[in-house]
Design a protein around this motif. Structure first.
Motif, PDB file in Angstrom:
ATOM      1  N   ALA A 279      -2.802  -5.206 -24.372  1.00 25.98           N
ATOM      2  CA  ALA A 279      -1.511  -4.953 -23.728  1.00 25.98           C
ATOM      3  C   ALA A 279      -1.630  -3.835 -22.694  1.00 25.98           C
ATOM      4  CB  ALA A 279      -0.467  -4.603 -24.780  1.00 25.98           C
ATOM      5  N   ALA A 280      -2.356  -2.781 -23.040  1.00 26.61           N
ATOM      6  CA  ALA A 280      -2.527  -1.673 -22.095  1.00 26.61           C
ATOM      7  C   ALA A 280      -3.311  -2.118 -20.863  1.00 26.61           C
ATOM      8  CB  ALA A 280      -3.237  -0.512 -22.781  1.00 26.61           C
ATOM      9  N   LEU A 281      -4.365  -2.900 -21.059  1.00 26.97           N
ATOM     10  CA  LEU A 281      -5.139  -3.398 -19.920  1.00 26.97           C
ATOM     11  C   LEU A 281      -4.318  -4.339 -19.052  1.00 26.97           C
ATOM     12  CD1 LEU A 281      -8.629  -3.988 -21.566  1.00 26.97           C
ATOM     13  CD2 LEU A 281      -7.973  -2.191 -19.946  1.00 26.97           C
ATOM     14  N   PHE A 282      -3.464  -5.145 -19.671  1.00 30.33           N
ATOM     15  CA  PHE A 282      -2.589  -6.047 -18.912  1.00 30.33           C
ATOM     16  C   PHE A 282      -1.636  -5.259 -18.020  1.00 30.33           C
ATOM     17  CE2 PHE A 282       1.504  -8.273 -18.694  1.00 30.33           C
ATOM     18  CZ  PHE A 282       1.119  -9.381 -17.966  1.00 30.33           C
ATOM     19  N   VAL A 283      -1.030  -4.233 -18.588  1.00 30.40           N
ATOM     20  CA  VAL A 283      -0.083  -3.414 -17.816  1.00 30.40           C
ATOM     21  C   VAL A 283      -0.801  -2.685 -16.682  1.00 30.40           C
ATOM     22  CG1 VAL A 283       1.428  -1.397 -17.948  1.00 30.40           C
ATOM     23  CG2 VAL A 283       1.578  -3.168 -19.685  1.00 30.40           C
ATOM     24  N   LEU A 284      -1.945  -2.092 -16.979  1.00 27.98           N
ATOM     25  CA  LEU A 284      -2.694  -1.373 -15.948  1.00 27.98           C
ATOM     26  C   LEU A 284      -3.167  -2.310 -14.839  1.00 27.98           C
ATOM     27  CD1 LEU A 284      -4.797   1.097 -18.108  1.00 27.98           C
ATOM     28  CD2 LEU A 284      -2.845   1.626 -16.638  1.00 27.98           C
ATOM     29  N   ALA A 285      -3.615  -3.502 -15.204  1.00 28.53           N
ATOM     30  CA  ALA A 285      -4.057  -4.463 -14.190  1.00 28.53           C
ATOM     31  C   ALA A 285      -2.890  -4.922 -13.318  1.00 28.53           C
ATOM     32  CB  ALA A 285      -4.716  -5.668 -14.855  1.00 28.53           C
ATOM     33  N   THR A 286      -1.742  -5.157 -13.922  1.00 32.56           N
ATOM     34  CA  THR A 286      -0.568  -5.583 -13.152  1.00 32.56           C
ATOM     35  C   THR A 286      -0.112  -4.494 -12.191  1.00 32.56           C
ATOM     36  OG1 THR A 286       0.126  -6.995 -14.987  1.00 32.56           O
ATOM     37  CG2 THR A 286       1.782  -6.480 -13.327  1.00 32.56           C
ATOM     38  N   ILE A 287      -0.075  -3.267 -12.659  1.00 34.62           N
ATOM     39  CA  ILE A 287       0.306  -2.155 -11.786  1.00 34.62           C
ATOM     40  C   ILE A 287      -0.738  -1.948 -10.696  1.00 34.62           C
ATOM     41  CG2 ILE A 287       0.652   0.349 -11.706  1.00 34.62           C
ATOM     42  CD1 ILE A 287       1.963   0.098 -14.476  1.00 34.62           C
ATOM     43  N   GLY A 288      -2.009  -2.055 -11.045  1.00 35.51           N
ATOM     44  CA  GLY A 288      -3.074  -1.891 -10.057  1.00 35.51           C
ATOM     45  C   GLY A 288      -3.024  -2.942  -8.964  1.00 35.51           C
ATOM     46  N   VAL A 289      -2.819  -4.189  -9.343  1.00 42.05           N
ATOM     47  CA  VAL A 289      -2.732  -5.270  -8.358  1.00 42.05           C
ATOM     48  C   VAL A 289      -1.496  -5.092  -7.481  1.00 42.05           C
ATOM     49  CG1 VAL A 289      -2.308  -7.757  -8.129  1.00 42.05           C
ATOM     50  CG2 VAL A 289      -4.082  -6.928  -9.655  1.00 42.05           C
ATOM     51  N   SER A 290      -0.384  -4.694  -8.085  1.00 37.70           N
ATOM     52  CA  SER A 290       0.828  -4.465  -7.293  1.00 37.70           C
ATOM     53  C   SER A 290       0.624  -3.330  -6.291  1.00 37.70           C
ATOM     54  CB  SER A 290       2.006  -4.141  -8.212  1.00 37.70           C
ATOM     55  OG  SER A 290       2.263  -5.225  -9.068  1.00 37.70           O
ATOM     56  N   ALA A 291      -0.025  -2.255  -6.715  1.00 39.21           N
ATOM     57  CA  ALA A 291      -0.292  -1.137  -5.810  1.00 39.21           C
ATOM     58  C   ALA A 291      -1.253  -1.550  -4.701  1.00 39.21           C
ATOM     59  CB  ALA A 291      -0.857   0.041  -6.590  1.00 39.21           C
ATOM     60  N   LEU A 292      -2.243  -2.368  -5.035  1.00 39.79           N
ATOM     61  CA  LEU A 292      -3.199  -2.839  -4.038  1.00 39.79           C
ATOM     62  C   LEU A 292      -2.504  -3.695  -2.979  1.00 39.79           C
ATOM     63  CD1 LEU A 292      -6.236  -3.187  -3.217  1.00 39.79           C
ATOM     64  CD2 LEU A 292      -6.147  -5.297  -4.548  1.00 39.79           C
ATOM     65  N   PHE A 293      -1.677  -4.627  -3.403  1.00 40.04           N
ATOM     66  CA  PHE A 293      -1.009  -5.499  -2.451  1.00 40.04           C
ATOM     67  C   PHE A 293       0.163  -4.830  -1.748  1.00 40.04           C
ATOM     68  CE2 PHE A 293      -3.386  -8.876  -4.455  1.00 40.04           C
ATOM     69  CZ  PHE A 293      -3.744  -9.602  -3.343  1.00 40.04           C
ATOM     70  N   TYR A 294       0.648  -3.721  -2.272  1.00 38.26           N
ATOM     71  CA  TYR A 294       1.695  -2.978  -1.587  1.00 38.26           C
ATOM     72  C   TYR A 294       1.177  -2.427  -0.259  1.00 38.26           C
ATOM     73  CZ  TYR A 294       5.062   0.681  -0.581  1.00 38.26           C
ATOM     74  OH  TYR A 294       5.977   1.486   0.033  1.00 38.26           O
ATOM     75  N   ARG A 295      -0.096  -2.082  -0.212  1.00 38.35           N
ATOM     76  CA  ARG A 295      -0.695  -1.501   0.984  1.00 38.35           C
ATOM     77  C   ARG A 295      -1.107  -2.540   2.022  1.00 38.35           C
ATOM     78  NH1 ARG A 295      -0.169   3.609   0.233  1.00 38.35           N
ATOM     79  NH2 ARG A 295      -0.725   4.548  -1.740  1.00 38.35           N
ATOM     80  N   VAL A 296      -1.166  -3.805   1.655  1.00 40.14           N
ATOM     81  CA  VAL A 296      -1.547  -4.860   2.597  1.00 40.14           C
ATOM     82  C   VAL A 296      -0.381  -5.109   3.546  1.00 40.14           C
ATOM     83  CG1 VAL A 296      -2.139  -7.314   2.793  1.00 40.14           C
ATOM     84  CG2 VAL A 296      -3.105  -5.948   0.951  1.00 40.14           C
ATOM     85  N   PRO A 297      -0.635  -5.172   4.854  1.00 42.36           N
ATOM     86  CA  PRO A 297       0.465  -5.452   5.779  1.00 42.36           C
ATOM     87  C   PRO A 297       1.027  -6.854   5.551  1.00 42.36           C
ATOM     88  CG  PRO A 297      -1.622  -5.154   6.964  1.00 42.36           C
ATOM     89  CD  PRO A 297      -1.904  -4.954   5.531  1.00 42.36           C
ATOM     90  N   ALA A 298       2.304  -6.992   5.704  1.00 39.61           N
ATOM     91  CA  ALA A 298       2.955  -8.285   5.483  1.00 39.61           C
ATOM     92  C   ALA A 298       2.492  -9.289   6.521  1.00 39.61           C
ATOM     93  CB  ALA A 298       4.471  -8.132   5.535  1.00 39.61           C
ATOM     94  N   GLY A 299       2.231 -10.505   6.060  1.00 40.66           N
ATOM     95  CA  GLY A 299       1.847 -11.576   6.965  1.00 40.66           C
ATOM     96  C   GLY A 299       0.537 -11.337   7.665  1.00 40.66           C
ATOM     97  N   SER A 300      -0.466 -10.846   6.941  1.00 42.95           N
ATOM     98  CA  SER A 300      -1.735 -10.526   7.580  1.00 42.95           C
ATOM     99  C   SER A 300      -2.683 -11.716   7.622  1.00 42.95           C
ATOM    100  CB  SER A 300      -2.417  -9.376   6.839  1.00 42.95           C
ATOM    101  OG  SER A 300      -2.751  -9.781   5.529  1.00 42.95           O
ATOM    102  N   GLY A 301      -2.155 -12.920   7.590  1.00 44.07           N
ATOM    103  CA  GLY A 301      -2.995 -14.115   7.659  1.00 44.07           C
ATOM    104  C   GLY A 301      -3.651 -14.250   9.016  1.00 44.07           C
ATOM    105  N   SER A 302      -4.792 -14.935   9.065  1.00 49.27           N
ATOM    106  CA  SER A 302      -5.568 -15.017  10.311  1.00 49.27           C
ATOM    107  C   SER A 302      -4.913 -15.897  11.361  1.00 49.27           C
ATOM    108  CB  SER A 302      -6.963 -15.535   9.995  1.00 49.27           C
ATOM    109  OG  SER A 302      -6.887 -16.818   9.435  1.00 49.27           O
ATOM    110  N   HIS A 303      -4.075 -16.848  10.965  1.00 51.18           N
ATOM    111  CA  HIS A 303      -3.475 -17.723  11.963  1.00 51.18           C
ATOM    112  C   HIS A 303      -2.191 -17.153  12.550  1.00 51.18           C
ATOM    113  CE1 HIS A 303      -0.733 -18.821   8.706  1.00 51.18           C
ATOM    114  NE2 HIS A 303       0.018 -19.410   9.612  1.00 51.18           N
TER     115      HIS A 303
END
Length: 110
Positions: free
Chosen positions: A80-104
């Motif tokens: 459960a702790a690893l699940f929560v940490l992974a979910t928060i980590g992924v959310s923080a990682l994708f928060y920094r990605v610019p919106a709509g950064s697709g190549s096309h």
């Protein structure tokens, strides 16, 4: 069926329902975050990788089921702790990605 056995079966069913609900909810949430930040195709890649992760966890649990059952409370807390940490980590990682950064996608200058 004894009353204790009926209570144990009901508890197991409730825990299975809660685990399935949380898994589905978090999968939809991660899919939405990735769809908003990246292309929709990447979101389906994430779903595919998640399904691969479910299969891998099934293999791990099959191999180590006795070890998990011997330390069930510790294993559940750790997972459960690893699940929560992974979910928060992924959310923080994708928060920094610019919106709509697709190549096309092109900006206003193209």
């Amino acid at each position: 069926m004894s009353e204790h056995r009926a209570t144990a079966v009901g508890r197991a069913a409730a825990l299975a329902f809660i685990a399935a609900f949380v898994t589905l909810f978090s999968q939809v949430l991660v899919h939405r975050v990735i769809s908003a930040k990246l292309l929709n195709n990447y979101a389906f890649l994430v779903i595919s990788l998640t399904m691969l992760g479910f299969a891998f966890s099934g293999v791990v649990l099959t191999k180590w089921v006795t070890r998990f059952l011997e330390n069930l409370n510790d294993a559940l807390s750790l997972c459960a702790a690893l699940f929560v940490l992974a979910t928060i980590g992924v959310s923080a990682l994708f928060y920094r990605v610019p919106a709509g950064s697709g190549s096309h996608r092109r900006g206003p200058s193209s």
